[in-house]
Design a protein around this motif. Structure first.
Motif, short mmCIF file in Angstrom:
data_model
loop_
_atom_site.label_atom_id
_atom_site.label_comp_id
_atom_site.label_asym_id
_atom_site.label_seq_id
_atom_site.Cartn_x
_atom_site.Cartn_y
_atom_site.Cartn_z
N ARG A 56 3.15 18.65 -9.91
CA ARG A 56 3.64 17.36 -9.45
C ARG A 56 3.54 17.35 -7.93
N ILE A 57 3.01 16.26 -7.39
CA ILE A 57 2.91 16.10 -5.94
C ILE A 57 3.35 14.68 -5.61
N ALA A 58 4.37 14.54 -4.79
CA ALA A 58 4.81 13.23 -4.34
C ALA A 58 4.84 13.21 -2.82
N LEU A 59 4.44 12.08 -2.26
CA LEU A 59 4.41 11.92 -0.81
C LEU A 59 5.47 10.94 -0.35
N GLY A 60 6.04 11.23 0.81
CA GLY A 60 6.96 10.31 1.47
C GLY A 60 6.47 10.01 2.87
N GLY A 61 7.00 8.96 3.46
CA GLY A 61 6.62 8.58 4.81
C GLY A 61 5.27 7.90 4.92
N VAL A 62 4.64 7.59 3.76
CA VAL A 62 3.28 7.05 3.80
C VAL A 62 3.15 5.71 3.09
N ALA A 63 4.22 5.27 2.39
CA ALA A 63 4.11 4.04 1.60
C ALA A 63 5.49 3.41 1.43
N HIS A 64 5.50 2.24 0.85
CA HIS A 64 6.72 1.48 0.60
C HIS A 64 7.55 2.10 -0.51
N PRO A 120 -1.47 10.70 -10.64
CA PRO A 120 -1.63 11.66 -11.75
C PRO A 120 -2.97 12.39 -11.74
N ALA A 121 -4.03 11.72 -11.31
CA ALA A 121 -5.34 12.37 -11.32
C ALA A 121 -5.37 13.57 -10.38
N ALA A 122 -4.64 13.48 -9.27
CA ALA A 122 -4.60 14.60 -8.33
C ALA A 122 -3.87 15.78 -8.94
N GLU A 123 -2.81 15.49 -9.69
CA GLU A 123 -2.04 16.56 -10.34
C GLU A 123 -2.84 17.19 -11.47
N ALA A 124 -3.54 16.37 -12.22
CA ALA A 124 -4.33 16.87 -13.34
C ALA A 124 -5.44 17.81 -12.86
N LEU A 125 -5.94 17.57 -11.67
CA LEU A 125 -7.00 18.40 -11.11
C LEU A 125 -6.56 19.85 -10.95
N LEU A 126 -5.26 20.06 -10.75
CA LEU A 126 -4.76 21.42 -10.53
C LEU A 126 -4.48 22.15 -11.83
N ALA A 127 -4.19 21.41 -12.90
CA ALA A 127 -3.79 22.03 -14.17
C ALA A 127 -4.93 22.84 -14.78
N GLY A 128 -4.59 24.04 -15.24
CA GLY A 128 -5.57 24.89 -15.91
C GLY A 128 -6.39 25.75 -14.98
#
Length: 332
Positions: free
Chosen positions: A259-267, A273-281
């Motif tokens: 899981r990756i969540a960003l703050g300070g960059v959006a409302h 999810p695609a970024a997280e799925a890239l790391l799995a496995g």
């Protein structure tokens, strides 16, 4: 000055009844609302004190999750044994969020509803702010915008959500429980906050008169490999330029879930999810982390003063993932 009526609710039912009166607002810790009232940004006619209606307990849920009452103070939540051991990412984010004095007053429900610290919103001397005065324009787009959004912006608004707690809750798949005139409902955290679109004055999907009662966390999957990275201009009492909540489920050197969540960059807290799925496995390395960062930041757009945040966010994501992988502790 304008007069304000003050009522003290004794239970959730009385709180819901009292807040139905025109231009009424709930007040818990008041750490954000009072600031906005002082600056004449918010002008409620009635305050409904909800500090005596319960909703401050932190309790286990069937199946291993955790329920955090909406009136639990940030400091109590951060230091609760079950939060520290099962959800250290939340403890890290809460402790990064504000001074001890503010953490002792601020509530979890209030933190969810924090309004932006965009100076064009906070200072009524600036006439242009669609969040404060819909239709007036967005002063930040052509003004000083170093701290503003690079993702999910609109022509109407480029403000950011200021909360650290919200970023951790987004990574932990929290669910917000609310009660209102039409009954109770459950709102996944990723659906709770809105992007600005054409109506930036509406921060969340809460309906008028609804009360946050708790935040529910699912059974812990990420108690060991987590890290909350907050990049800011100074270490004390400053809002994030970029923050990253990274959580990994690792077995035998291979990432099972991420899981990756960003703050300070959006409302709102930002996840992809695609970024997280890239790391799995896969075993985590900087090349794969960079690829995930690129996916997470796809479509990012900087303005005059904040273009640096795109590269800053890329590097912060890679660093946060590396720190999460290396951290095998069970508490913050």
């Amino acid at each position: 000055m304008h007069s304000i009526e003050f009522d003290q609710a004794v239970d959730p039912a009385s709180a819901l009844r009292l807040v139905q009166q025109p231009n009424s607002k709930f007040i818990g810790g008041g750490t954000n609302l009072i600031d906005l009232m002082k600056g004449d940004v918010e002008r409620p006619a009635r305050l409904v004190d909800i500090n005596h209606i319960g909703l401050a307990d932190i309790t286990e849920l069937p199946g291993g999750g955790l329920r955090i009452g909406a009136l639990a103070r940030n400091s109590d939540t951060a230091n609760h044994l079950l939060v520290r051991t099962r959800y250290p990412l939340l403890t890290q984010a809460l402790l990064a969020g504000a001074s001890p004095q503010l953490c002792n007053m601020a509530t979890v429900g209030g933190n969810l509803l924090q309004r932006t610290r965009c100076p064009y919103f906070m200072d009524t001397a600036f006439a242009m702010c669609n969040k404060r005065a819909p239709g007036s324009g967005c002063g930040a787009r052509e003004g000083v915008n170093r701290t503003h959004a690079i993702l999910g912006t609109s022509d109407a608004c480029i403000a950011v959500n200021p909360s650290d707690m919200n970023v951790a809750l987004a990574a932990l798949d929290a669910v917000v429980q609310v009660s209102g005139p039409r009954g109770a409902r459950s709102i996944p955290i990723l659906e709770f906050h809105r992007l600005p679109g054409a109506t930036p004055q509406v921060d969340t999907v809460l309906q008028p008169g609804e009360l946050i009662t708790s935040v529910d966390l699912p059974p812990p999957l990420f108690a060991r490999h987590t890290h909350y990275l907050k990049v800011r201009d100074r270490n004390s009492y400053a809002f994030a330029l970029v923050s990253v909540a990274a959580a990994l489920d690792v077995s035998g050197g291979v990432v099972r879930q991420a899981r990756i969540a960003l703050g300070g960059v959006a409302h709102k807290p930002w996840r992809m999810p695609a970024a997280e799925a890239l790391l799995a496995g896969h075993a985590l390395d900087d090349a794969r982390s960079n690829h995930a960062a690129a996916l997470l930041l796809a479509g990012a757009h900087g303005f005059k003063d904040n273009r640096f945040k795109i590269k800053l966010a890329e590097r912060a994501i890679v660093r946060a993932l590396r720190e999460a992988q290396d951290n095998a502790g069970g508490s913050a």
